[in-house]
Design a protein around this motif. Structure first.
Motif, PDB file in Angstrom:
ATOM      1  N   GLU A 115      30.910  10.258   2.132  1.00  0.00           N
ATOM      2  CA  GLU A 115      31.479   9.944   3.445  1.00  0.00           C
ATOM      3  C   GLU A 115      30.401   9.705   4.498  1.00  0.00           C
ATOM      4  O   GLU A 115      30.458   8.759   5.260  1.00  0.00           O
ATOM      5  CB  GLU A 115      32.497  10.986   3.905  1.00  0.00           C
ATOM      6  N   SER A 116      29.409  10.569   4.555  1.00  0.00           N
ATOM      7  CA  SER A 116      28.235  10.351   5.409  1.00  0.00           C
ATOM      8  C   SER A 116      26.991  10.351   4.528  1.00  0.00           C
ATOM      9  O   SER A 116      26.995  10.915   3.433  1.00  0.00           O
ATOM     10  CB  SER A 116      28.105  11.445   6.467  1.00  0.00           C
ATOM     11  N   ASP A 141      17.767   5.043  10.456  1.00  0.00           N
ATOM     12  CA  ASP A 141      18.904   4.387   9.812  1.00  0.00           C
ATOM     13  C   ASP A 141      19.491   5.324   8.766  1.00  0.00           C
ATOM     14  O   ASP A 141      18.978   6.434   8.551  1.00  0.00           O
ATOM     15  CB  ASP A 141      18.511   3.037   9.196  1.00  0.00           C
ATOM     16  N   MET A 142      20.541   4.875   8.114  1.00  0.00           N
ATOM     17  CA  MET A 142      21.229   5.741   7.150  1.00  0.00           C
ATOM     18  C   MET A 142      20.363   6.033   5.930  1.00  0.00           C
ATOM     19  O   MET A 142      20.564   7.043   5.241  1.00  0.00           O
ATOM     20  CB  MET A 142      22.555   5.107   6.719  1.00  0.00           C
ATOM     21  N   TYR A 143      19.389   5.172   5.632  1.00  0.00           N
ATOM     22  CA  TYR A 143      18.539   5.417   4.480  1.00  0.00           C
ATOM     23  C   TYR A 143      17.513   6.510   4.760  1.00  0.00           C
ATOM     24  O   TYR A 143      17.062   7.201   3.834  1.00  0.00           O
ATOM     25  CB  TYR A 143      17.878   4.113   4.033  1.00  0.00           C
ATOM     26  N   SER A 150      25.649   1.336  -6.774  1.00  0.00           N
ATOM     27  CA  SER A 150      26.012   0.008  -7.269  1.00  0.00           C
ATOM     28  C   SER A 150      27.117  -0.623  -6.425  1.00  0.00           C
ATOM     29  O   SER A 150      27.629  -0.023  -5.485  1.00  0.00           O
ATOM     30  CB  SER A 150      26.477   0.120  -8.722  1.00  0.00           C
ATOM     31  N   ARG A 151      27.454  -1.868  -6.777  1.00  0.00           N
ATOM     32  CA  ARG A 151      28.593  -2.593  -6.215  1.00  0.00           C
ATOM     33  C   ARG A 151      28.473  -2.812  -4.708  1.00  0.00           C
ATOM     34  O   ARG A 151      29.475  -2.883  -3.994  1.00  0.00           O
ATOM     35  CB  ARG A 151      29.906  -1.879  -6.559  1.00  0.00           C
ATOM     36  N   GLY A 152      27.237  -2.880  -4.219  1.00  0.00           N
ATOM     37  CA  GLY A 152      27.021  -3.171  -2.820  1.00  0.00           C
ATOM     38  C   GLY A 152      27.342  -2.042  -1.868  1.00  0.00           C
ATOM     39  O   GLY A 152      27.410  -2.250  -0.650  1.00  0.00           O
ATOM     40  N   ARG A 153      27.512  -0.852  -2.381  1.00  0.00           N
ATOM     41  CA  ARG A 153      27.860   0.279  -1.515  1.00  0.00           C
ATOM     42  C   ARG A 153      26.628   0.848  -0.815  1.00  0.00           C
ATOM     43  O   ARG A 153      25.508   0.681  -1.271  1.00  0.00           O
ATOM     44  CB  ARG A 153      28.544   1.366  -2.356  1.00  0.00           C
ATOM     45  N   THR A 154      26.876   1.534   0.299  1.00  0.00           N
ATOM     46  CA  THR A 154      25.811   2.145   1.089  1.00  0.00           C
ATOM     47  C   THR A 154      25.862   3.658   0.924  1.00  0.00           C
ATOM     48  O   THR A 154      26.844   4.212   0.422  1.00  0.00           O
ATOM     49  CB  THR A 154      25.964   1.773   2.576  1.00  0.00           C
ATOM     50  N   PRO A 155      24.794   4.375   1.317  1.00  0.00           N
ATOM     51  CA  PRO A 155      24.770   5.836   1.182  1.00  0.00           C
ATOM     52  C   PRO A 155      25.988   6.489   1.828  1.00  0.00           C
ATOM     53  O   PRO A 155      26.297   6.234   2.986  1.00  0.00           O
ATOM     54  CB  PRO A 155      23.474   6.238   1.890  1.00  0.00           C
ATOM     55  N   GLY A 156      26.645   7.319   1.089  1.00  0.00           N
ATOM     56  CA  GLY A 156      27.885   7.943   1.541  1.00  0.00           C
ATOM     57  C   GLY A 156      29.092   7.271   0.919  1.00  0.00           C
ATOM     58  O   GLY A 156      30.092   7.922   0.647  1.00  0.00           O
ATOM     59  N   GLU A 157      28.989   5.939   0.698  1.00  0.00           N
ATOM     60  CA  GLU A 157      29.995   5.247  -0.119  1.00  0.00           C
ATOM     61  C   GLU A 157      29.698   5.522  -1.592  1.00  0.00           C
ATOM     62  O   GLU A 157      30.604   5.768  -2.374  1.00  0.00           O
ATOM     63  CB  GLU A 157      29.983   3.752   0.176  1.00  0.00           C
TER      64      GLU A 157
END
Length: 571
Positions: free
Chosen positions: A196-197, A254-256, A293-300
């Protein structure tokens, strides 16, 4: 008397050393890392049980005999904290004992998966007494302040409870299996990561996020700047390459950066768990990762897990981890495996989707990447038939184990993996080229041209000598040419069902005159089996139609074979 005491001490020391060497451990051979079990290199031909399939003794008794029939030598088995310590301070290892007993009965080894504080990010396998007391054992929070069913890695109470149970588990293994070594490795937690985050936003997490980056990590970055993972090196340099400051000052805002921060604290937690476990029983230990994978970002995706781009963070914070292992459920198998076979990370695949193509993929992992092991998930759901591709594959890989382990890390072994889109690979050793293709590039099976989806074909090739090769796997065809001949040859001729070139599809005339260079011919192709000591046993000579009159060596898509090929030169 003094001499007698010294002799006794020396004998005891030698015995302790012998026992220590007997415990499963790692050794280096060339560029490869090998798992040593009972003092011999060991390849994990495994399968992982579904999450709930080891939660009752009846299921364990029912499933393990099937795993032996499927051809496994190792089973990955969950060890559940909630069932091990249902009442705080009271431990029940009956499921552990039953799994070990069944493994011994069925000639299997075990890798236990500690489902402790986290399983697939969540704390679903923590005991109820732990879950209910959320003040004593706090949860992480999203950026909006919402608590999640994820125990906080920043809580000392969480760590102590998890570590106490894990240490008791390891102590029990030492007491019940320390001599037999049915259990050969431990996975610590399962697919750690924040959801989620990208990071925890609890009060303690925020305090640490705004504090300076630990000196240990900053020194690691500076000392290893030339070998850092390219993603991390680029992110650090783009933020200025600083060697002091807060997380955002060193890595950017940033989120990374949130993910890097969280990875440091997850890894620090796991390192402490490993040290607690090894204090009572020093087995190899690893962590596994859900893919980004699948183009997701951290938390996804589960942010901050032991992912390839975070390997330096995990290695620095948790040097006790033996390897970071990918769980593969997405397309792009060869690309994913290449991400995790690094100079500082041997390749083990503890989870992969259970499907027929797993049989040839296992060959590829051992041949291309000097892999430690391969393990489809929910293995108990595999068809209980001797012709299932994974079973055929594992039978041949068991034969090949002494040969594969002999040649690992020496630069003479390659893996092959083909499908309908990626159907050719050329291997090169000195002046010899191996043109390797999917079996269906030959027209002799109707499925090659009738619109059927091609099953994956794959295997491994070992160069045993300058003119001697071992080829094993399924669904592959290999031609041999000298570099000079290949340079003078045109594209592959198209063949008819009779094996002859189709009209107008042969080698086109070329203005380059043949200069008398040597050609490479096939002296013999023999189907062989491998004995326990690694020696070859002749089964049959494959000649005539079976090697296309000396043009290639091949293995059909419905079979797994081991071929021994001898070459010669002529002009």
């Amino acid at each position: 008397m003094k001499k007698i005491l010294i002799c006794i001490l020396l004998v005891n020391f030698c015995l302790l050393q012998a026992v220590a060497q007997h415990v499963p451990h790692w050794q280096k051979q060339g560029s490869a890392t090998q798992l040593i079990v009972d003092n011999h290199p060991y390849l994990i031909l495994g399968g992982e049980l579904g999450n709930s399939s080891a939660s009752s003794q009846q299921d364990i008794e029912r499933i393990f005999p099937k795993l032996q029939r499927l051809g496994l030598n190792t089973v990955l088995v969950p060890a559940y904290w909630d069932l091990t310590e249902a009442q705080e301070g009271t431990f029940d290892f009956s499921l552990t004992d039953q799994a070990i007993h069944q493994a011994r009965q069925n000639d299997l080894r075990i890798v236990f998966l500690w489902f402790g504080a986290w399983k697939n990010s969540m704390s679903c396998y923590a005991p109820l007494w732990f879950k209910q007391d959320y003040k004593e054992y706090p949860r992480v929070r999203t950026e909006s302040g919402k608590p999640l069913e994820i125990a906080s890695p920043f809580s000392e109470n969480v760590f102590r409870a998890d570590c106490k149970a894990f240490s008791a588990f390891m102590k029990h293994l030492a007491e019940t299996d320390g001599e037999r070594h049915t259990v050969i490795m431990i996975q610590v937690e399962n697919e750690i990561g924040m959801l989620e985050s990208a990071r925890d936003h609890s009060e303690e997490a925020n305090r640490l996020f705004n504090a300076p980056v630990p000196d240990t990590l900053l020194k690691y970055l500076s000392q290893n700047r030339k070998t850092l993972h390219p993603w991390l090196a680029k992110k650090w340099q783009e933020a200025g390459g600083k060697t002091e400051g807060t997380w955002q000052e060193v890595f950017g805002a940033d989120m990374y950066t949130d993910e890097i921060f969280m990875a440091w604290h997850y890894a620090s937690y796991v390192e402490r768990m490993i040290q607690c476990g090894r204090a009572v029983y020093d087995l190899p230990m690893y962590v596994n990762a859900a893919m980004n994978s699948r183009g997701r970002t951290p938390g996804e995706y589960p942010s901050a897990g032991p992912l390839a781009h975070l390997i330096d963070i995990w290695h620095c914070a948790a040097p006790g981890i033996d390897l970071l292992a990918p769980d593969l459920y997405d397309k792009g198998f060869t690309d994913w495996t290449a991400q995790y076979k690094l100079h500082n990370n041997p390749l083990f695949i503890p989870e992969i989707r259970l499907e027929p193509n797993d049989g040839v993929r296992a060959f590829y992992v051992f041949g291309e990447h000097d892999g430690i092991g391969f393990s489809p998930f929910s293995i108990e759901d595999a068809p209980d038939t001797s012709d299932y591709p994974l079973s055929q594959s594992y039978r041949k890989l068991k034969e090949l184990m002494p040969v594969i382990t002999r040649y690992q890390g020496k630069g003479v072994m390659k893996g092959l993996l083909f499908n309908q889109a990626d159907k050719e690979r050329i291997l090169e050793w000195d002046n010899t080229l191996l043109i390797c293709r999917h079996f269906f590039t030959l027209p002799w099976d109707a499925r090659a041209t009738d619109g059927s989806v091609w099953p994956e074909g794959g295997g491994l090739v070992i160069r045993m000598a300058e003119d001697e090769y071992l080829i094993a796997g399924s669904g592959i065809v290999v031609e041999f040419k000298s570099k000079e001949e290949a340079a003078l040859s045109s594209a592959q001729a198209k063949l008819g069902e009779d094996g002859f070139v189709l009209k107008g599809e042969g080698e086109q005339a070329t203005s380059v005159r043949w200069k008398g260079e040597k050609r490479i011919g096939i002296g013999s192709v023999d189907q062989v089996s491998i004995a326990a000591d690694g020696s070859m046993n002749f089964i049959r000579r494959l000649n005539g139609d079976q090697d296309h009159q000396g043009r290639h060596a091949r293995i059909g898509v419905d079979d797994f074979q081991i071929l021994h090929v001898k070459l010669y030169e002529y002009k």
